[in-house]
Design an enzyme around this catalytic site. Structure first.
Site, mmCIF file in Angstrom:
data_model
loop_
_atom_site.group_PDB
_atom_site.id
_atom_site.type_symbol
_atom_site.label_atom_id
_atom_site.label_comp_id
_atom_site.label_asym_id
_atom_site.label_seq_id
_atom_site.Cartn_x
_atom_site.Cartn_y
_atom_site.Cartn_z
ATOM 1 N N TYR A 33 -31.773 43.915 -56.902
ATOM 2 C CA TYR A 33 -30.473 44.075 -57.561
ATOM 3 C C TYR A 33 -30.233 42.976 -58.595
ATOM 4 O O TYR A 33 -30.903 41.934 -58.569
ATOM 5 C CB TYR A 33 -29.343 44.068 -56.531
ATOM 6 C CG TYR A 33 -29.256 45.374 -55.772
ATOM 7 C CD1 TYR A 33 -28.767 46.517 -56.389
ATOM 8 C CD2 TYR A 33 -29.692 45.469 -54.464
ATOM 9 C CE1 TYR A 33 -28.708 47.732 -55.700
ATOM 10 C CE2 TYR A 33 -29.641 46.669 -53.770
ATOM 11 C CZ TYR A 33 -29.144 47.802 -54.402
ATOM 12 O OH TYR A 33 -29.097 48.990 -53.739
ATOM 13 N N VAL A 53 -26.709 41.796 -49.056
ATOM 14 C CA VAL A 53 -25.647 42.619 -48.473
ATOM 15 C C VAL A 53 -24.388 41.778 -48.281
ATOM 16 O O VAL A 53 -23.283 42.176 -48.645
ATOM 17 C CB VAL A 53 -26.116 43.206 -47.119
ATOM 18 C CG1 VAL A 53 -24.954 43.843 -46.366
ATOM 19 C CG2 VAL A 53 -27.231 44.227 -47.339
ATOM 20 N N GLY A 60 -17.844 52.426 -32.927
ATOM 21 C CA GLY A 60 -16.740 51.500 -32.657
ATOM 22 C C GLY A 60 -17.163 50.048 -32.682
ATOM 23 O O GLY A 60 -16.691 49.242 -31.885
ATOM 24 N N LEU A 101 -14.657 48.889 -37.455
ATOM 25 C CA LEU A 101 -13.262 48.550 -37.146
ATOM 26 C C LEU A 101 -12.649 47.667 -38.230
ATOM 27 O O LEU A 101 -11.458 47.767 -38.527
ATOM 28 C CB LEU A 101 -13.178 47.880 -35.771
ATOM 29 C CG LEU A 101 -13.604 48.801 -34.614
ATOM 30 C CD1 LEU A 101 -13.609 48.056 -33.295
ATOM 31 C CD2 LEU A 101 -12.710 50.039 -34.523
ATOM 32 N N GLY A 121 -24.634 51.412 -37.135
ATOM 33 C CA GLY A 121 -25.691 50.409 -37.022
ATOM 34 C C GLY A 121 -26.479 50.287 -38.311
ATOM 35 O O GLY A 121 -26.265 51.028 -39.263
ATOM 36 N N LEU A 125 -26.604 38.938 -38.478
ATOM 37 C CA LEU A 125 -25.479 38.147 -38.967
ATOM 38 C C LEU A 125 -25.965 37.156 -40.018
ATOM 39 O O LEU A 125 -27.073 36.603 -39.902
ATOM 40 C CB LEU A 125 -24.821 37.381 -37.811
ATOM 41 C CG LEU A 125 -24.086 38.238 -36.777
ATOM 42 C CD1 LEU A 125 -23.672 37.413 -35.573
ATOM 43 C CD2 LEU A 125 -22.865 38.917 -37.394
ATOM 44 N N HIS A 131 -1.864 18.389 -33.389
ATOM 45 C CA HIS A 131 -0.735 19.228 -32.963
ATOM 46 C C HIS A 131 0.204 19.440 -34.134
ATOM 47 O O HIS A 131 0.450 18.496 -34.870
ATOM 48 C CB HIS A 131 0.018 18.533 -31.821
ATOM 49 C CG HIS A 131 1.240 19.269 -31.401
ATOM 50 N ND1 HIS A 131 1.198 20.397 -30.629
ATOM 51 C CD2 HIS A 131 2.564 19.046 -31.697
ATOM 52 C CE1 HIS A 131 2.437 20.843 -30.416
ATOM 53 N NE2 HIS A 131 3.275 20.033 -31.062
HETATM 54 P P1 FAD Z 1 -29.683 41.105 -46.774
HETATM 55 O O1 FAD Z 1 -28.364 40.480 -46.993
HETATM 56 O O2 FAD Z 1 -29.752 42.532 -46.390
HETATM 57 O O3 FAD Z 1 -30.513 40.868 -48.097
HETATM 58 C C1 FAD Z 1 -31.759 41.435 -48.294
HETATM 59 C C2 FAD Z 1 -32.005 41.507 -49.774
HETATM 60 O O4 FAD Z 1 -33.348 41.929 -49.985
HETATM 61 C C3 FAD Z 1 -31.112 42.520 -50.481
HETATM 62 O O5 FAD Z 1 -30.457 41.909 -51.557
HETATM 63 C C4 FAD Z 1 -32.087 43.600 -50.936
HETATM 64 O O6 FAD Z 1 -31.712 44.185 -52.171
HETATM 65 C C5 FAD Z 1 -33.377 42.811 -51.084
HETATM 66 N N1 FAD Z 1 -34.576 43.630 -50.945
HETATM 67 C C6 FAD Z 1 -34.936 44.426 -49.912
HETATM 68 N N2 FAD Z 1 -36.138 44.981 -50.129
HETATM 69 C C7 FAD Z 1 -36.543 44.519 -51.323
HETATM 70 C C8 FAD Z 1 -37.729 44.726 -52.090
HETATM 71 N N3 FAD Z 1 -38.723 45.500 -51.661
HETATM 72 N N4 FAD Z 1 -37.826 44.103 -53.276
HETATM 73 C C9 FAD Z 1 -36.823 43.316 -53.740
HETATM 74 N N5 FAD Z 1 -35.700 43.077 -53.056
HETATM 75 C C10 FAD Z 1 -35.567 43.665 -51.861
HETATM 76 N N6 FAD Z 1 -22.459 39.061 -41.202
HETATM 77 C C11 FAD Z 1 -21.767 37.971 -40.866
HETATM 78 O O7 FAD Z 1 -22.357 36.992 -40.427
HETATM 79 N N7 FAD Z 1 -20.411 37.921 -40.997
HETATM 80 C C12 FAD Z 1 -19.707 38.977 -41.470
HETATM 81 O O8 FAD Z 1 -18.480 38.909 -41.582
HETATM 82 C C13 FAD Z 1 -20.411 40.142 -41.845
HETATM 83 N N8 FAD Z 1 -19.760 41.204 -42.342
HETATM 84 C C14 FAD Z 1 -20.469 42.298 -42.735
HETATM 85 C C15 FAD Z 1 -19.769 43.376 -43.254
HETATM 86 C C16 FAD Z 1 -20.449 44.496 -43.665
HETATM 87 C C17 FAD Z 1 -19.685 45.654 -44.254
HETATM 88 C C18 FAD Z 1 -21.867 44.540 -43.545
HETATM 89 C C19 FAD Z 1 -22.623 45.742 -43.997
HETATM 90 C C20 FAD Z 1 -22.560 43.474 -43.030
HETATM 91 C C21 FAD Z 1 -21.869 42.341 -42.607
HETATM 92 N N9 FAD Z 1 -22.528 41.248 -42.067
HETATM 93 C C22 FAD Z 1 -21.824 40.143 -41.693
HETATM 94 C C23 FAD Z 1 -23.996 41.221 -41.882
HETATM 95 C C24 FAD Z 1 -24.655 40.431 -43.013
HETATM 96 O O9 FAD Z 1 -24.307 40.996 -44.255
HETATM 97 C C25 FAD Z 1 -26.161 40.439 -42.828
HETATM 98 O O10 FAD Z 1 -26.477 39.975 -41.537
HETATM 99 C C26 FAD Z 1 -26.833 39.544 -43.845
HETATM 100 O O11 FAD Z 1 -26.554 39.975 -45.167
HETATM 101 C C27 FAD Z 1 -28.346 39.543 -43.623
HETATM 102 O O12 FAD Z 1 -28.957 38.719 -44.542
HETATM 103 P P2 FAD Z 1 -30.471 38.927 -44.968
HETATM 104 O O13 FAD Z 1 -30.764 37.847 -45.943
HETATM 105 O O14 FAD Z 1 -31.322 39.075 -43.784
HETATM 106 O O15 FAD Z 1 -30.537 40.363 -45.670
#
Ligand code: FAD
Length: 602
Positions: free
Chosen positions: A160, A166, A312, A317, A402, A450, A575
């Site tokens: 991206y 994400v 859920g 939520l 999930g 997370l 406090h």
């Molecule tokens: P990701 O954030 O998934 O990043 C992976 C990256 O790899 C992406 O940018 C993707 O485009 C890139 N990618 C994948 N394959 C390729 C490829 N072949 N070539 C080039 N690029 C590639 N977690 C929390 O701790 N607190 C929260 O409040 C929270 N809220 C959330 C709310 C929502 C709506 C969602 C969906 C998730 C939430 N999460 C939250 C979870 C959190 O977003 C993820 O746990 C976290 O983003 C994981 O990080 P990561 O680096 O493993 O992967």
């Protein structure tokens, strides 16, 4: 031919775990080591592999069942040589989050590191680096920045246009930007009783979307600037391994990731896979703009009157909270027997009591079995204990059932990296895959998915690649539902302590005794701490109430430090704060709290 019972093997420290996915059914032909079910504790999920090859005769477990070592999962008709059991099946992936700490003397790896693998790619390279990071989410950018800080030449590949993955783009941050607005709207709506009225809110979705985009842009822009400061080369495109030392990147453009046709090859000495996960899509849901995942829900495309949340869990939520405050009536359907699985029920009860008015139907032990796009909405069919008799019509359906890891989409097999049936990449405590110079972190290595787990794993991987003696051996990883009220928990829950037969001493501080919570007119919550009845050391804690997520870190620190109730109770908290409730919960466990009625002497 012989009939064989396939049982749950040794699953470590867990007494009982829930079956959250059944991967085979009666009549299936299965291979030895094939994953049969996924089980989940509060800290990890793992797939249980088969000990035998053959044909499944009978399933002995179903979704939601609790299983432990020795529970029979299924019977298999094992044939000929295939009847030979695989020596000792190991659940996979053993999520790094709960891997028991292993000694790594002298700065080496936590287990003998396999011999280096050979390169098989004969072509040239456009770029060379010490460290290649695939994916720029919280795991990927943190790994890239840490590796650069440790002196490595780093290339970060992301499909991206913006960094942050994400979490920053379509997860943690935009959801919290919207949840903040919803929380303020809800708060203000109660002010009439305090003599302050603002009238009915006017919602301008365009401006709200612009606000959310600005928040995201500020953070993702900041990451780009920090990448430049650290001289991390960012390459935009879709990365695929071509061998254990080369990654090919096909340049992408636009939000739909169109391929421009431009390709480049990057040669690396070490790599960290941080390719994350994506939302699970149910196969029977129609392709329709009124059926969205969390990314679609965050776009706030319209103002639905009736919304269904499938699943859920926390993500569903949280998004439901936003839509409900903006005017939607909610239904939620969940296969298990409660919402927000993983948290103690007493915490969830407080949330549920306050949030029941948002819902028309909370359907537990129920599942969606079909859906049809009609002119008037999405018509959804249900089955289960609380299924409505007739299909229900919705303006918006959010699939929040999930997330699945991206392990099978990156050409990992060409690099020799093992990927599980479900797409997870198993790693050791130093975040190494089975290929010694390739690491994996974040959602792609296992639960809990997370951002804070990903960041800590990222630092470990970069440090180990740089030769440091680092390991991921966190005792606990906190979880937070940023609903209203927030629900936060860390370490052992009360339900788990009971299931594991651990004697605990509890300190439960009701917020009706907190001056700050009362002053805030938000005294519905409580803070509880669980201590080992023998050692008095803290084992876990849970908080429900406003800002619970901001406070749970203190409980995590106490667990990491092995604190007891006196350590926490004698720490002077300011406090009047909500944080004070943690000190007071510890005092209650110790019997020294003077902010609650005296304990009756027997
Ligand atoms: P990701 O954030 O998934 O990043 C992976 C990256 O790899 C992406 O940018 C993707 O485009 C890139 N990618 C994948 N394959 C390729 C490829 N072949 N070539 C080039 N690029 C590639 N977690 C929390 O701790 N607190 C929260 O409040 C929270 N809220 C959330 C709310 C929502 C709506 C969602 C969906 C998730 C939430 N999460 C939250 C979870 C959190 O977003 C993820 O746990 C976290 O983003 C994981 O990080 P990561 O680096 O493993 O992967």
């Amino acid at each position: 031919m012989s009939l064989v019972d396939v049982k749950v093997p040794d699953i470590g420290d867990f007494d009982e775990v829930a079956v959250i996915e059944v991967l085979v059914k009666a009549g299936d032909t299965i291979k030895a080591e094939q994953s049969l079910v996924t089980v989940e504790s509060d800290k990890a999920s793992m797939e249980i592999p088969s000990t035998h090859a053959g044909v499944v005769k009978e399933m002995k477990v179903k979704l939601g069942d609790k299983v432990k070592e020795g529970t029979v999962l299924l019977t298999v008709e094992a044939a000929g040589a295939a009847a030979a059991a695989s020596a000792s099946p190991t659940p996979a992936p053993a999520a790094a989050a709960v891997a028991p700490p292993q000694p790594s003397p002298g700065g080496g790896a936590s287990k003998p590191v396999a011999a280096p693998v050979a390169s098989t790619y004969g072509g040239g390279a456009d770029l060379e680096c010490d460290m290649l990071v695939l994916g720029a989410g919280p795991g990927g950018y943190s790994a890239a920045f840490r590796a650069a800080d440790l002196g490595m030449k780093v290339v970060l590949v992301e499909r991206y246009a913006t960094l942050g993955g994400v979490c920053l783009n379509v997860g943690c941050i935009p959801s919290k930007a919207l949840l903040h607005v919803a929380a303020v709207m809800d708060e203000v709506s109660h002010f009439e009783a305090l003599g302050i009225s603002y009238g009915k809110p006017k919602v301008e979705l365009d401006k709200l979307r612009a606000h959310k985009a600005k928040v995201v842009g500020k953070l993702t822009g900041g990451l780009s600037a920090m990448a430049k400061m650290r001289k991390v080369t960012v390459v935009r495109g879709l990365g695929q391994f071509v061998d254990p030392y080369h990654l090919q990147v096909e340049e992408t453009s636009g939000a739909a990731l169109e391929k421009t046709g431009k390709k480049q090859t990057i040669k690396f000495r070490n790599a960290i896979i941080a390719a994350g996960s994506q939302a699970v899509q149910l196969p029977f849901m129609p392709k329709d703009p009124r059926v969205v995942d969390s990314t679609g829900a965050l776009e706030l495309a319209g103002n639905p009157k009736r919304m269904l949340i499938l699943g859920g869990g926390i993500i569903g939520l949280e998004m439901g909270t936003v839509y409900s405050t903006l005017g939607a009536r909610l239904d939620v359907v969940e296969m298990l027997d409660g919402l927000m699985q993983g948290a103690d029920r007493d915490l969830v009860r407080v949330w549920q009591k306050m949030n029941t008015p948002r819902f028309d139907n909370i359907m537990l032990k129920t599942k969606t079995v079909g859906a049809e796009a009609t002119k008037d909405g999405i018509l959804v069919k249900f089955e289960g204990e609380q299924a409505p008799k007739e299909p229900q019509l919705y303006d918006l359906v959010l699939q929040a059932v999930g997330r699945s890891p991206n392990g099978k989409k990156i050409g990992a097999e060409k690099a020799g990296v093992t990927v599980s049936d479900r797409g997870f990449i198993p790693v050791d405590i130093q975040m190494r895959t089975n290929v010694p110079h390739i690491f994996a972190i974040g959602d792609i290595v296992g639960q809990p998915m997370l951002a804070h787990k990903a960041v800590h794993e990222a630092h470990v991987a970069a440090e180990v690649a740089a030769g440091e003696n680092s390991a991921f051996n966190a005792r606990v990883i906190p979880s937070v539902a940023y609903t209203d009220p927030e629900v936060a928990w860390v370490g052992l829950t009360e339900d788990q302590a009971k299931a594991q037969g651990i004697a605990i001493k509890k300190g439960h501080f009701p917020w009706t005794a907190s001056g700050r919570a009362i002053a805030n007119t938000r005294d519905e919550g409580f803070t509880k701490l669980l201590f080992d009845a023998q050692t008095h050391r803290i084992l876990g804690g849970g908080i429900v109430g406003t800002h619970a997520g901001d406070m749970i870190g203190e409980v995590a620190l106490a667990i990491e430090m092995g604190a007891d109730e006196i350590d926490i109770g004698k720490t002077i908290h300011p406090h009047p704060t909500l944080g004070e409730s943690i000190g007071m919960a510890a005092e209650i466990a110790h019997g020294t709290c003077t902010d609650v009625p005296p304990v009756r002497k027997s």
